[in-house]
Design an enzyme around this catalytic site. Sequence first.
Site, PDB file in Angstrom:
ATOM      1  N   HIS A 191      -6.211  -6.667   8.732  1.00  0.00           N
ATOM      2  CA  HIS A 191      -6.457  -5.423   7.994  1.00  0.00           C
ATOM      3  C   HIS A 191      -7.162  -4.452   8.954  1.00  0.00           C
ATOM      4  O   HIS A 191      -8.168  -4.819   9.578  1.00  0.00           O
ATOM      5  CB  HIS A 191      -7.393  -5.660   6.812  1.00  0.00           C
ATOM      6  N   GLU A 194      -7.645   1.014   7.053  1.00  0.00           N
ATOM      7  CA  GLU A 194      -7.699   1.229   5.599  1.00  0.00           C
ATOM      8  C   GLU A 194      -8.980   2.037   5.355  1.00  0.00           C
ATOM      9  O   GLU A 194      -8.911   3.223   5.085  1.00  0.00           O
ATOM     10  CB  GLU A 194      -7.699  -0.112   4.846  1.00  0.00           C
ATOM     11  N   ASP A 272      -0.780  -5.818  -2.385  1.00  0.00           N
ATOM     12  CA  ASP A 272      -2.171  -6.158  -2.062  1.00  0.00           C
ATOM     13  C   ASP A 272      -2.787  -7.075  -3.139  1.00  0.00           C
ATOM     14  O   ASP A 272      -2.895  -8.281  -2.938  1.00  0.00           O
ATOM     15  CB  ASP A 272      -2.987  -4.873  -1.887  1.00  0.00           C
TER      16      ASP A 272
HETATM   17  N1  ADE Z   1      -9.156  -8.327   0.105  1.00  0.00           N
HETATM   18  C1  ADE Z   1      -8.375  -8.152  -0.961  1.00  0.00           C
HETATM   19  N2  ADE Z   1      -7.870  -6.896  -0.970  1.00  0.00           N
HETATM   20  C2  ADE Z   1      -8.335  -6.275   0.138  1.00  0.00           C
HETATM   21  C3  ADE Z   1      -8.175  -4.982   0.692  1.00  0.00           C
HETATM   22  N3  ADE Z   1      -7.419  -4.047   0.102  1.00  0.00           N
HETATM   23  N4  ADE Z   1      -8.824  -4.691   1.837  1.00  0.00           N
HETATM   24  C4  ADE Z   1      -9.585  -5.616   2.423  1.00  0.00           C
HETATM   25  N5  ADE Z   1      -9.774  -6.844   1.949  1.00  0.00           N
HETATM   26  C5  ADE Z   1      -9.156  -7.172   0.808  1.00  0.00           C
HETATM   27 ZN    ZN Z   2      -5.144  -6.636   1.683  1.00  0.00          ZN
END
Ligand code: ADE
Ligand code: ZN
Length: 329
Positions: A191, A194, A272
Site C-alpha cells: 500500500h 493512498e 479493498d
Molecule cells: N487495511 C484495510 N484497508 C486498508 C486501507 N484502505 N489502507 C490501508 N490499510 C488497510
Molecule cells: Zn487495502
Amino acid sequence: MTTTHPKVELHLHLEGAAPPAFIRGLAAEKRLDLSGIFDEQGNYSFRDFPHFLKVYEAATETLKSPGDYHRLTLAVLEQSAASGVIYTEVFLSPDFCGGGDVAAWRDYLGAIREAAALAEARDGIVLRGIVTAIRHFGPERARRTALCAAETAGDWLVGFGLAGNENICKPKDFAWSFDAAREAGLRLTAHAGEWAGPDSVRDAIRDLRVERIGHGVRAAEDPALVADLAERGIVLEVCPGSNIALGLYPGWSAHPIETLRARGVRVTVSTDDPPFFRTSMRHEYQMLAETFGWDDAVFADLATTAARAAFCDAETRDRILKRLEKAHA
Ligand code: ADE
Ligand code: ZN
C-alpha cells in the site's frame, strides 16, 4: 455488462470483506459486545481512516480460530462470486491469524484454503493468498509475519504485502521483511500513495522492489511519476469506492483513475473492504461506467490487465485469461 462481465480482483482484505451481519453473528455466539462499531442500520461505522482501522481491528476480535476463518472465507467468496468475480487475491495477516506463530498460522491457512477449494467447486471462483504485514504494528512484527509467509510460500500463498497506516514508518523500515519474502519466491505489493503522497510510491518501488502498488492514486499528483509507472508497467490496485468513502476524494468525478489510465498506467479495480465502504465489484463497475463512460472494451481490458498482473502460477493465470477471452469474444 457491468453485472455479467467476469471480474478479476487483486486487492481485498479478508477481514475487511466480512459482512457486518456475519461479524455480529460471531459476536453473539461468543458473547462479545461490539455494538459500538455499528450504526443504527447495522453497517460498520467510522469517522475517518484511523478510526476505520480501529473499527476493523475491533471486528477481528470475533475471529479467533481457523474455523472462524473457514466460515469467513466461504461468506466472502459467496459475496464476490455474486458480483461476477472469477479470480481474487486476498490479503491475509498472521497477526490476526495466530498472532505471528508459524504453527498456528499454518492451521489458519489450511482452513482458509479448504474453504477456498469448497467455494471454487461451488461457484467457480479461484482464490489465492497474499500475506500482509501491518505497518502500524511496526517492523519487528512484520519480520515475524514475513517468516510465516516464507514458511508457507507456494502454489496457493503467492505474495507478500504491506497494509495499515501509511503515515507510520517508511517503506525502507520493512525492507528486511520484503527481502525475506522475495527470497522465498513470493511476489510483492505494498500500500502506498493512498494517505501519503507521490514520494511514498517512489519509496515503495525503490526500497521494497514491489511490482504492484496498493492504491497508488496519489501518484497522479506528479506527472513524472505517472510517466515512470507507465513505462515500467507497475500495476496499480485502485480502489475508487474505498478512496471516496474514506474522504480521499470528494466524489467519483474527482477520482484520478481515468487520468492514470489515459496516461498509460496499468490500472486495475478492486473493493479493498467492500462492506465497510458499502461497495462491491459490481457497484465499482457501475460507477466507473456512469462517471467516465467506460464501455465493454475498457472493462475487458481492465480484467485482462488484472489477470496478467495476478501473482498465481502461469497455468492458473492462463485458465483465467481463457475464461476472460471466451466472455469477451
Ligand atoms: N487495511 C484495510 N484497508 C486498508 C486501507 N484502505 N489502507 C490501508 N490499510 C488497510
Ligand atoms: Zn487495502
